[in-house]
Design a protein around this motif. Structure first.
Motif, PDB file in Angstrom:
ATOM      1  N   PRO A  16       7.262   5.094 -47.208  1.00  0.00           N
ATOM      2  CA  PRO A  16       6.108   4.487 -46.537  1.00  0.00           C
ATOM      3  C   PRO A  16       4.994   4.202 -47.545  1.00  0.00           C
ATOM      4  CG  PRO A  16       6.296   6.818 -45.978  1.00  0.00           C
ATOM      5  CD  PRO A  16       7.516   6.460 -46.768  1.00  0.00           C
ATOM      6  N   PRO A  17       4.186   3.187 -47.291  1.00  0.00           N
ATOM      7  CA  PRO A  17       3.119   2.866 -48.231  1.00  0.00           C
ATOM      8  C   PRO A  17       2.072   3.981 -48.277  1.00  0.00           C
ATOM      9  CG  PRO A  17       2.895   1.547 -46.247  1.00  0.00           C
ATOM     10  CD  PRO A  17       4.192   2.282 -46.145  1.00  0.00           C
ATOM     11  N   LYS A  18       1.406   4.076 -49.407  1.00  0.00           N
ATOM     12  CA  LYS A  18       0.371   5.085 -49.572  1.00  0.00           C
ATOM     13  C   LYS A  18      -0.763   4.795 -48.596  1.00  0.00           C
ATOM     14  CE  LYS A  18      -2.224   7.316 -53.253  1.00  0.00           C
ATOM     15  NZ  LYS A  18      -2.594   7.267 -54.666  1.00  0.00           N
ATOM     16  N   ALA A  19      -1.270   5.830 -47.954  1.00  0.00           N
ATOM     17  CA  ALA A  19      -2.322   5.658 -46.962  1.00  0.00           C
ATOM     18  C   ALA A  19      -3.600   5.146 -47.636  1.00  0.00           C
ATOM     19  CB  ALA A  19      -2.609   6.974 -46.259  1.00  0.00           C
ATOM     20  N   ARG A  20      -4.240   4.200 -46.997  1.00  0.00           N
ATOM     21  CA  ARG A  20      -5.462   3.632 -47.542  1.00  0.00           C
ATOM     22  C   ARG A  20      -6.616   4.587 -47.272  1.00  0.00           C
ATOM     23  NH1 ARG A  20      -9.811   1.244 -45.729  1.00  0.00           N
ATOM     24  NH2 ARG A  20     -10.877  -0.337 -46.957  1.00  0.00           N
ATOM     25  N   ARG A  21      -7.390   4.836 -48.300  1.00  0.00           N
ATOM     26  CA  ARG A  21      -8.554   5.696 -48.157  1.00  0.00           C
ATOM     27  C   ARG A  21      -9.770   4.803 -47.956  1.00  0.00           C
ATOM     28  NH1 ARG A  21     -10.291   8.296 -53.034  1.00  0.00           N
ATOM     29  NH2 ARG A  21     -12.461   8.533 -52.481  1.00  0.00           N
ATOM     30  N   ALA A  22     -10.424   4.944 -46.830  1.00  0.00           N
ATOM     31  CA  ALA A  22     -11.565   4.097 -46.521  1.00  0.00           C
ATOM     32  C   ALA A  22     -12.713   4.388 -47.477  1.00  0.00           C
ATOM     33  CB  ALA A  22     -12.011   4.323 -45.091  1.00  0.00           C
ATOM     34  N   THR A  23     -13.393   3.346 -47.931  1.00  0.00           N
ATOM     35  CA  THR A  23     -14.539   3.500 -48.819  1.00  0.00           C
ATOM     36  C   THR A  23     -15.762   2.837 -48.198  1.00  0.00           C
ATOM     37  OG1 THR A  23     -13.953   1.478 -49.984  1.00  0.00           O
ATOM     38  CG2 THR A  23     -13.121   3.539 -50.899  1.00  0.00           C
ATOM     39  N   ARG A  24     -16.928   3.270 -48.641  1.00  0.00           N
ATOM     40  CA  ARG A  24     -18.163   2.671 -48.150  1.00  0.00           C
ATOM     41  C   ARG A  24     -18.395   1.349 -48.863  1.00  0.00           C
ATOM     42  NH1 ARG A  24     -22.875   6.905 -48.517  1.00  0.00           N
ATOM     43  NH2 ARG A  24     -23.959   5.055 -47.790  1.00  0.00           N
ATOM     44  N   PRO A  25     -19.033   0.388 -48.156  1.00  0.00           N
ATOM     45  CA  PRO A  25     -19.359  -0.872 -48.831  1.00  0.00           C
ATOM     46  C   PRO A  25     -20.426  -0.626 -49.905  1.00  0.00           C
ATOM     47  CG  PRO A  25     -20.151  -0.891 -46.562  1.00  0.00           C
ATOM     48  CD  PRO A  25     -19.376   0.370 -46.745  1.00  0.00           C
TER      49      PRO A  25
END
Length: 141
Positions: free
Chosen positions: A105-114
Motif C-alpha cells: 500500500p502507498p505510504k500514508a500522506r502526512r498532512a501539513t499546514r499551508p
C-alpha cells in the motif's frame, strides 16, 4: 510459452496452476474467423494457490475481490487474430493484475499546514476579487 508465469522477481505462477480456454473470437479475421479458436481465457485459482506467500495472497484476495469468481481470477484476450498473440496478451494482463494487487500500500500522506506565504496570497486574491465585484455595484448614496 511453456513454463512458469513470472509476475515479478521472486513471484512466479507454475504453468500447472493456469488453465486455458479457447473459443471463437468476434471481430476481424476474414474467412478464418469462423473456424479458428483465437479468443483466449486464462484462469488462475488464487484462493487455493501456493504460488504466493500468505501475506501477499491475503492482499491480492482483498484487492481482487470484485473480479474473483469462487476464488478464480480470469482474464480474456481477443484483440489479435492469432491465438498465440492472444495467449501472450492474456499472460501479460494476468501478470499485471497480480503485480498491482500484491503491491504494498502507498505510504500514508502526512498532512501539513499551508505556508504563511500561500495563506497571504490566497487572502489577497480573495480581497482583489471582492473589490472587483464591489466596483460592479451601483452606488446607493
Amino acid at each position: 510459452m511453456a513454463g512458469t508465469l513470472i509476475v515479478q522477481p521472486g513471484v512466479e505462477i507454475p504453468e500447472a496452476e493456469l488453465s486455458w480456454r479457447f473459443s471463437r473470437s468476434s471481430g476481424p479475421g476474414g474467412q478464418g474467423v469462423n473456424t479458428a479458436d483465437s479468443r483466449v481465457e486464462l484462469s488462475w485459482d488464487l484462493a487455493t494457490s501456493d504460488a504466493l506467500p500468505d501475506a501477499l495472497k491475503a492482499r491480492a484476495l482483498n484487492r481482487l475481490a470484485g473480479r474473483l469468481v469462487d476464488g478464480v481470477l480470469t482474464v480474456a484476450a481477443s484483440e489479435h487474430r492469432a491465438q498465440l498473440r492472444n495467449r501472450m496478451a492474456a499472460q501479460t494482463r494476468l501478470a499485471a493484475l497480480i503485480r498491482e494487487a500484491i503491491a504494498p500500500p502507498p505510504k500514508a500522506r502526512r498532512a501539513t499546514r499551508p505556508t504563511k506565504g500561500s495563506v497571504e496570497r490566497r487572502i489577497s486574491a480573495k480581497k482583489r476579487r471582492s473589490n472587483i465585484k464591489q466596483n460592479r455595484r451601483p452606488d446607493h448614496d
